[in-house]
Design a protein around this motif. Sequence first.
Motif, short mmCIF file in Angstrom:
data_model
loop_
_atom_site.label_atom_id
_atom_site.label_comp_id
_atom_site.label_asym_id
_atom_site.label_seq_id
_atom_site.Cartn_x
_atom_site.Cartn_y
_atom_site.Cartn_z
N GLY A 295 18.01 5.88 -5.76
CA GLY A 295 17.23 4.82 -5.13
C GLY A 295 15.77 4.74 -5.54
N VAL A 296 15.36 5.57 -6.47
CA VAL A 296 13.95 5.59 -6.89
C VAL A 296 13.59 4.35 -7.70
N LEU A 297 14.39 4.06 -8.70
CA LEU A 297 14.16 2.88 -9.54
C LEU A 297 15.34 1.94 -9.31
N GLN A 298 15.06 0.77 -8.76
CA GLN A 298 16.16 -0.15 -8.41
C GLN A 298 16.92 -0.65 -9.61
N ARG A 299 16.18 -1.05 -10.65
CA ARG A 299 16.85 -1.54 -11.86
C ARG A 299 15.83 -1.65 -12.97
N ASN A 300 16.34 -1.80 -14.18
CA ASN A 300 15.51 -2.05 -15.35
C ASN A 300 16.06 -3.27 -16.07
N VAL A 301 15.17 -4.12 -16.53
CA VAL A 301 15.54 -5.27 -17.35
C VAL A 301 14.90 -5.07 -18.71
N SER A 302 15.70 -5.17 -19.75
CA SER A 302 15.21 -5.04 -21.12
C SER A 302 15.53 -6.32 -21.88
N LEU A 303 14.62 -6.70 -22.76
CA LEU A 303 14.84 -7.90 -23.58
C LEU A 303 15.77 -7.66 -24.75
N TYR A 304 15.65 -6.51 -25.38
CA TYR A 304 16.36 -6.27 -26.63
C TYR A 304 17.04 -4.91 -26.65
N THR B 75 16.09 7.43 -22.15
CA THR B 75 16.81 8.17 -21.10
C THR B 75 16.46 7.66 -19.71
N GLY B 76 15.33 6.99 -19.58
CA GLY B 76 14.88 6.51 -18.27
C GLY B 76 13.97 7.49 -17.56
N ALA B 77 13.71 8.64 -18.16
CA ALA B 77 12.91 9.68 -17.50
C ALA B 77 11.49 9.20 -17.18
N THR B 78 10.83 8.58 -18.11
CA THR B 78 9.47 8.11 -17.89
C THR B 78 9.42 7.13 -16.72
N LEU B 79 10.28 6.14 -16.74
CA LEU B 79 10.27 5.13 -15.69
C LEU B 79 10.68 5.70 -14.34
N HIS B 80 11.64 6.61 -14.34
CA HIS B 80 12.04 7.21 -13.07
C HIS B 80 10.93 8.09 -12.50
N GLN B 81 10.24 8.83 -13.34
CA GLN B 81 9.13 9.65 -12.85
C GLN B 81 8.02 8.78 -12.29
N ALA B 82 7.70 7.71 -13.00
CA ALA B 82 6.66 6.79 -12.51
C ALA B 82 7.09 6.15 -11.20
N ALA B 83 8.34 5.72 -11.12
CA ALA B 83 8.86 5.09 -9.91
C ALA B 83 8.83 6.08 -8.73
N LYS B 84 9.17 7.32 -9.00
CA LYS B 84 9.17 8.34 -7.93
C LYS B 84 7.76 8.55 -7.39
N ALA B 85 6.78 8.62 -8.28
CA ALA B 85 5.39 8.78 -7.84
C ALA B 85 4.98 7.59 -6.97
N LEU B 86 5.35 6.39 -7.37
CA LEU B 86 5.00 5.19 -6.62
C LEU B 86 5.73 5.13 -5.28
N THR C 149 9.53 -1.08 -3.09
CA THR C 149 10.56 -0.97 -4.13
C THR C 149 9.88 -0.87 -5.49
N VAL C 150 10.60 -0.29 -6.43
CA VAL C 150 10.11 -0.20 -7.81
C VAL C 150 11.24 -0.61 -8.74
N THR C 151 10.95 -1.57 -9.61
CA THR C 151 11.84 -1.97 -10.68
C THR C 151 11.06 -1.85 -11.98
N SER C 152 11.74 -2.04 -13.10
CA SER C 152 11.02 -1.93 -14.37
C SER C 152 11.48 -2.98 -15.36
N PHE C 153 10.58 -3.25 -16.29
CA PHE C 153 10.83 -4.15 -17.39
C PHE C 153 10.44 -3.41 -18.67
N THR C 154 11.34 -3.43 -19.65
CA THR C 154 11.02 -2.85 -20.95
C THR C 154 11.38 -3.84 -22.04
N LEU C 155 10.68 -3.73 -23.11
CA LEU C 155 10.95 -4.58 -24.25
C LEU C 155 12.33 -4.28 -24.82
#
Length: 166
Positions: free
Chosen positions: A11-20, A139-150, A157-163
């Motif tokens: 439940g830390v990072l709800q989802r990630n959306v990537s363009l490519y 792997t998602g480690a960076t985004l999950h760690q950032a989301a956990k801190a937030l 809630t925390v979601t993410s967007f990556t290129l």
Amino acid sequence: MRWEKEKNWRGVLQRNVSLYVYNAFLKEVLARFKFRGDYILAKAFSPAIQKVLHRTPYDLLVPIPLSSERIAERGFNQAKALADEASLQTTEVLTRIHTEKQSKKKRFERIHDVQIFHVSEQAKVDGKVILLIDDIYTTGATLHQAAKALKDAGAKTVTSFTLARG
């Protein structure tokens, strides 16, 4: 799916959306952008980033920060550059401690690493819907760690967007 199986990350990072997809071509383009300082490449992605993020609800757009050592080495933060060139306002509430490059670590090391992010302004994130922005989801480690801190600092809630996603 793997992250949700781990009790500490559920439940830390709800989802990630990537363009490519992070294929050989995009790997070369992003290497030019990040490691060889070809900053102008951020502009090429602007229309696609704007299209997705203008229809994505969030209170704060937070770029994944680099350590001061990495900023000195590269000259810019690639996540912030992507947002800036897409004319998106960011809020920099995370700081990062300097560690070995994520790309040099194995998946297990990334997932079980010590927390590398700190929320510098907790009041700004408390109760907010946060959208993280970064260049690549591997792997998602960076985004999950950032989301956990937030989340630990009170983000709703925390979601993410990556290129790209690899």
